[in-house]
Design a protein around this motif. Structure first.
Motif, short mmCIF file in Angstrom:
data_model
loop_
_atom_site.label_atom_id
_atom_site.label_comp_id
_atom_site.label_asym_id
_atom_site.label_seq_id
_atom_site.Cartn_x
_atom_site.Cartn_y
_atom_site.Cartn_z
N LEU A 3 0.86 -1.18 0.00
CA LEU A 3 0.00 0.00 0.00
C LEU A 3 0.89 1.22 0.00
O LEU A 3 1.73 1.37 0.89
N VAL A 4 0.70 2.09 -0.96
CA VAL A 4 1.53 3.27 -1.07
C VAL A 4 0.65 4.51 -1.00
O VAL A 4 -0.19 4.74 -1.88
N GLU A 5 0.85 5.28 0.06
CA GLU A 5 0.10 6.54 0.21
C GLU A 5 0.90 7.68 -0.42
O GLU A 5 2.13 7.66 -0.42
N SER A 6 0.19 8.66 -0.90
CA SER A 6 0.81 9.86 -1.44
C SER A 6 -0.17 11.02 -1.31
O SER A 6 -1.36 10.82 -1.03
N GLY A 7 0.36 12.23 -1.53
CA GLY A 7 -0.51 13.40 -1.54
C GLY A 7 -0.43 14.25 -0.30
O GLY A 7 -1.03 15.33 -0.26
N GLY A 8 0.29 13.79 0.70
CA GLY A 8 0.42 14.61 1.90
C GLY A 8 1.32 15.81 1.66
O GLY A 8 1.94 15.94 0.60
N GLY A 9 1.36 16.68 2.65
CA GLY A 9 2.22 17.86 2.52
C GLY A 9 1.84 18.92 3.51
O GLY A 9 1.08 18.68 4.46
N LEU A 10 2.37 20.11 3.27
CA LEU A 10 2.12 21.27 4.12
C LEU A 10 1.11 22.17 3.42
O LEU A 10 1.28 22.51 2.25
N VAL A 11 0.07 22.54 4.15
CA VAL A 11 -0.97 23.40 3.58
C VAL A 11 -1.45 24.37 4.65
O VAL A 11 -1.39 24.05 5.84
N LEU A 19 -5.35 12.87 -0.75
CA LEU A 19 -4.49 11.73 -0.49
C LEU A 19 -4.89 10.57 -1.39
O LEU A 19 -6.07 10.39 -1.71
N SER A 20 -3.91 9.77 -1.77
CA SER A 20 -4.15 8.57 -2.56
C SER A 20 -3.51 7.38 -1.86
O SER A 20 -2.48 7.51 -1.21
N CYS A 21 -4.11 6.23 -2.04
CA CYS A 21 -3.56 4.98 -1.54
C CYS A 21 -3.68 3.96 -2.66
O CYS A 21 -4.79 3.56 -3.02
#
Length: 119
Positions: A3-11, A19-21
């Protein structure tokens, strides 16, 4: 299973993130996919969950009306659209996949993606 999460960051507060998984290596029937989060010094909490089949969803009270969970069944990818972000949404966000075969239950977690909301 990966499982690979992405899309996080500073806002900034009031902003949005998606976010995507992405799940791969799935060899069982997925019953549900969910997003959890854990802030420093706090317990991991359920943010949102989407079930297979009918695709019903459920949300933590703290995110209702601001977050939307969705799933692409073909790609076994899950998303979390986060709008009107608040500083209290700052946490590590984790993807969770729950499934079964005839003889076994499965529960897999991703490594997490950090979301930081500045006020």
């Amino acid at each position: 299973v990966q499982l690979v999460e992405s899309g996080g960051g500073l806002v900034q507060a009031g902003g949005s993130l998606r976010l995507s998984c992405a799940a791969s290596g799935i060899t069982f029937s997925i019953n549900a996919m969910a997003w959890y989060r854990q802030a420093p010094g706090k317990q991991r909490e359920l943010v949102a969950v989407v079930t297979s089949g009918g695709g019903s969803t459920n949300y933590a009270d703290s995110v209702k009306g601001r977050f939307t969970i969705s799933r692409d069944n073909v790609k076994t990818t899950m998303y979390l659209q986060m709008n009107s972000l608040k500083s209290e949404d700052t946490a590590m966000y984790y993807c969770d996949v729950i499934g079964t075969t005839r003889t076994r239950k499965y529960d897999y977690w991703g490594q997490g993606t950090q979301v930081t909301v500045s006020s």
